[in-house]
Design an enzyme around this catalytic site. Structure first.
Site, PDB file in Angstrom:
ATOM      1  CG  ASP A   1      11.121  -0.353  -0.043  1.00  0.00           C
ATOM      2  OD1 ASP A   1      10.982  -0.668  -1.232  1.00  0.00           O
ATOM      3  OD2 ASP A   1      11.775   0.640   0.315  1.00  0.00           O
ATOM      4  CG  HIS A   2       7.483  -2.393  -4.692  1.00  0.00           C
ATOM      5  ND1 HIS A   2       7.339  -1.052  -4.474  1.00  0.00           N
ATOM      6  CD2 HIS A   2       7.864  -2.504  -5.982  1.00  0.00           C
ATOM      7  CE1 HIS A   2       7.621  -0.396  -5.587  1.00  0.00           C
ATOM      8  NE2 HIS A   2       7.945  -1.251  -6.527  1.00  0.00           N
TER       9      HIS A   2
ATOM     10  NE  ARG B   1     -13.832   3.880   2.049  1.00  0.00           N
ATOM     11  CZ  ARG B   1     -13.095   4.957   2.071  1.00  0.00           C
ATOM     12  NH1 ARG B   1     -13.625   6.120   2.284  1.00  0.00           N
ATOM     13  NH2 ARG B   1     -11.805   4.891   1.882  1.00  0.00           N
TER      14      ARG B   1
ATOM     15  CG  HIS C   1      11.345   2.272  -3.783  1.00  0.00           C
ATOM     16  ND1 HIS C   1      10.680   1.478  -2.875  1.00  0.00           N
ATOM     17  CD2 HIS C   1      10.374   2.864  -4.531  1.00  0.00           C
ATOM     18  CE1 HIS C   1       9.371   1.601  -3.071  1.00  0.00           C
ATOM     19  NE2 HIS C   1       9.161   2.427  -4.058  1.00  0.00           N
TER      20      HIS C   1
ATOM     21  CD  GLU D   1       8.867   5.787 -11.735  1.00  0.00           C
ATOM     22  OE1 GLU D   1       7.973   4.955 -11.836  1.00  0.00           O
ATOM     23  OE2 GLU D   1       8.872   6.699 -10.898  1.00  0.00           O
TER      24      GLU D   1
ATOM     25  CE  LYS E   1       6.559   9.406 -10.451  1.00  0.00           C
ATOM     26  NZ  LYS E   1       6.285   7.970 -10.376  1.00  0.00           N
TER      27      LYS E   1
HETATM   28  C1  BG6 Z   1       6.315   3.493  -5.946  1.00  0.00           C
HETATM   29  C2  BG6 Z   1       6.143   4.969  -6.207  1.00  0.00           C
HETATM   30  O1  BG6 Z   1       6.654   3.258  -4.610  1.00  0.00           O
HETATM   31  O2  BG6 Z   1       7.357   2.993  -6.774  1.00  0.00           O
HETATM   32  C3  BG6 Z   1       5.840   5.231  -7.666  1.00  0.00           C
HETATM   33  O3  BG6 Z   1       5.083   5.463  -5.405  1.00  0.00           O
HETATM   34  C4  BG6 Z   1       6.904   4.596  -8.532  1.00  0.00           C
HETATM   35  O4  BG6 Z   1       5.743   6.626  -7.942  1.00  0.00           O
HETATM   36  C5  BG6 Z   1       7.095   3.136  -8.153  1.00  0.00           C
HETATM   37  O5  BG6 Z   1       6.457   4.701  -9.878  1.00  0.00           O
HETATM   38  C6  BG6 Z   1       8.266   2.496  -8.889  1.00  0.00           C
HETATM   39  O6  BG6 Z   1       8.226   1.110  -8.672  1.00  0.00           O
HETATM   40  P1  BG6 Z   1       8.769   0.120  -9.791  1.00  0.00           P
HETATM   41  O7  BG6 Z   1       8.659  -1.244  -9.163  1.00  0.00           O
HETATM   42  O8  BG6 Z   1       7.901   0.303 -11.001  1.00  0.00           O
HETATM   43  O9  BG6 Z   1      10.182   0.540 -10.055  1.00  0.00           O
END
Ligand code: BG6
Length: 517
Positions: free
Chosen positions: A207-208, A69, A270, A246, A366
């Site tokens: 989905d990383h 934007r 994940h 985390e 978390k």
């Molecule tokens: C993301 C979540 O998809 O994955 C986050 O939205 C999370 O909340 C993160 O912290 C964790 O990814 P990674 O690669 O750090 O384990």
């Protein structure tokens, strides 16, 4: 930057491994990033494109068009992206020698995609740019925007003729970040809406986790070794534990997180993906639809919790204040009466021939004690008859652990006799550590996934039916929670609420402390 300088810089890296995946200029596409000035683009996408380019996997002219934007010149955009590289690239850099040749391929296109009625201007701009630079009319649209923009942008891309389905003008694909829907109904509606414009082979839902090296290695481990796969079933496995832990809190994302919660944020995608990779049948081929088809079968074999079974199958928690950190309810953007879970633990079963009766425990949270993602497969207890008779310590169950991050590793525990005249047994570990074994940098997940999207390989992306099968489970839990008590509280720096131990009823084991891995 001249072609000569570009070539001089890239010569040194051209022959790195993976060169069979190199994209030739005629197959390359312009990468169009919607939300180009956002956090994800600077932190993940630009560094990923840079590292692919630097490794010689992308052609010299790797066009990137940032769409956002704000008003900005091409030059300011290029400088901003160099700054992003300095901070976020795993290979460091961002110094001018490395960065300038790279960002000379970058262009900025100002567009308020939330309000503009159409994207015809962008279509013309891309066409002209590609003609001018002698590039094919292939495009990878990356939607690094809020989820509310996914369907409208895709509809506008369609109306502007930017996503031709199998037309002759070049390929067009769309990458979508999570969250993909908010529940089953919204995911079905989103799939239907984008399906009006795009073929499934044009949609790349990220989905990383699937791009992480250690996650991909689950395939190699299971299907490339004859000695383990025969053990992956209910005859030998007592239970499986999947942990995504985390130490951070919601980190300024209170608004988003409060409407999301741990179940949607991490389990829906994940954690369930990890479960599928451990539990799925060997696919007929190592390709897109075979693997994804097997994963869907796993998800569809999970009996859904309901209000009668929820207490025995799911525990949700919320962190309190402690250790000098705010409690969840005091975080900015969070409703002070919120029941949103920052921790969730599940006991699932996969009711098929391979896994019937084997609990799959999943937990994520978390502000837990330690950051770590692992899958632990605990095998059945061996018969203890001899040991009991001799009054010896009982053998411990073997545990196979895939440590996804950090300290990426695979370890197998077994029992051994320590040296000495005594006959005793003690558990010991056999460890494989990526860092020691391969002594190579691990590419970031986004590098793998972007390269695959540019090559049109959707194996590591989630398909429409897979997303819906995962939401079916998650939405059933949300439905049952309407009748369940508020989340259990837990202290920051703990392993979550004690109540999560109750999920192990009738089972040999308890939640692992990740230090033991
Ligand atoms: C993301 C979540 O998809 O994955 C986050 O939205 C999370 O909340 C993160 O912290 C964790 O990814 P990674 O690669 O750090 O384990």
């Amino acid at each position: 930057m001249t072609d000569h300088l570009i070539a001089a810089f890239r010569e040194t890296v051209e022959e790195r491994d993976g060169h069979q995946f190199r994209i030739p200029p005629e197959k390359m596409g312009t990468i169009v990033i919607f939300g180009a000035t956002g956090d994800l683009a600077g932190r993940k996408l630009i560094p990923a494109i840079y590292n692919l380019w630097r490794a010689g996997l992308l052609p010299d002219k790797a066009n990137v068009v940032g769409v956002a934007r704000r008003e900005k010149s091409h030059d300011t955009y290029r400088q901003d992206m160099c700054e992003a590289l300095k901070t976020h690239s795993r290979t460091g850099h961002g110094d001018d020698d490395a960065c300038l040749p790279f960002v000379s391929n970058f262009f900025y296109y100002q567009n308020n995609f939330a309000e503009e009625p159409d994207l015809r201007g962008l279509a013309e701009y891309l066409h002209e740019l590609e003609e001018e630079r002698g590039m094919p009319h292939n495009r990878l649209f990356y939607l690094s925007t809020g989820p509310e923009f996914f369907a409208p942008i895709i509809q506008k891309l369609g109306a502007a003729g930017l996503v031709n389905r199998g037309g002759g003008a070049g390929w067009s694909r769309v990458v979508i970040e999570k969250p993909f829907g908010h529940d089953l109904d919204s995911a079905v509606a989103l799939n239907a809406s984008i399906g009006e414009v795009l073929g499934e082979d044009q949609i790349f839902r990220i989905d990383h986790y699937l791009g992480k090296e250690t996650v991909q290695n689950i395939f190699a481990f299971r299907f490339g070794n004859a000695i383990f796969e025969p053990l992956f079933n209910q005859k030998y496995v007592d239970h499986v534990q999947i942990t995504v832990a985390e130490t951070l809190g919601v980190e300024g994302r209170g608004d988003f997180y409060d409407a999301t919660g741990a179940l949607r944020d991490v389990v829906q995608n994940h954690a369930l993906q990890l479960m599928c990779l451990v539990a799925m049948e060997p696919p007929a081929e190592f390709g897109g639809d075979d693997i994804r088809g097997e994963k869907v079968k796993v998800l569809r074999s999970v009996p859904l919790p309901d209000r009668d079974t929820i207490a025995d199958t799911v525990v949700r928690g919320q962190y309190t204040e402690g250790g000098g950190e705010l409690g969840y309810l005091s975080e900015e953007g969070v409703d002070p009466n919120s029941h949103t879970e920052t921790y969730v633990a599940l006991r699932l079963t996969i009711d098929n021939w391979r896994w019937a009766g084997v609990p799959f425990f999943i937990r994520t949270g978390k502000r837990l004690k330690k950051r770590g993602t692992e899958i632990a497969i605990q095998f059945k207890q061996p018969p203890t008859h001899y040991f009991k008779k001799l009054g010896l310590r009982m053998p411990e169950a073997n545990v196979l652990v895939f440590r996804i991050q950090p300290d990426e590793a695979i370890s197998l525990s077994f029992n051994a006799k320590p040296p000495g005249m005594d006959f005793q047994i003690e558990p010991v570990n056999m460890d494989f550590r990526y860092g020691h074994a391969f002594q190579k940098d691990m590419p970031d997940a986004y590098e793998r996934l972007l390269l695959d999207a540019l090559r049109g390989d959707s194996t590591l992306f989630t398909r429409a039916d897979e997303i819906e099968a995962a939401w079916r489970l998650v939405s059933a839990i949300h439905e049952a929670w309407k009748h369940a008590p508020a989340p259990e509280l837990y202290r920051p720096g703990s392993w979550g609420p004690n109540a999560a131990e109750r999920l192990f009823h009738g089972c040999e084991g308890r939640w692992r402390a990740l230090e033991d891995a």
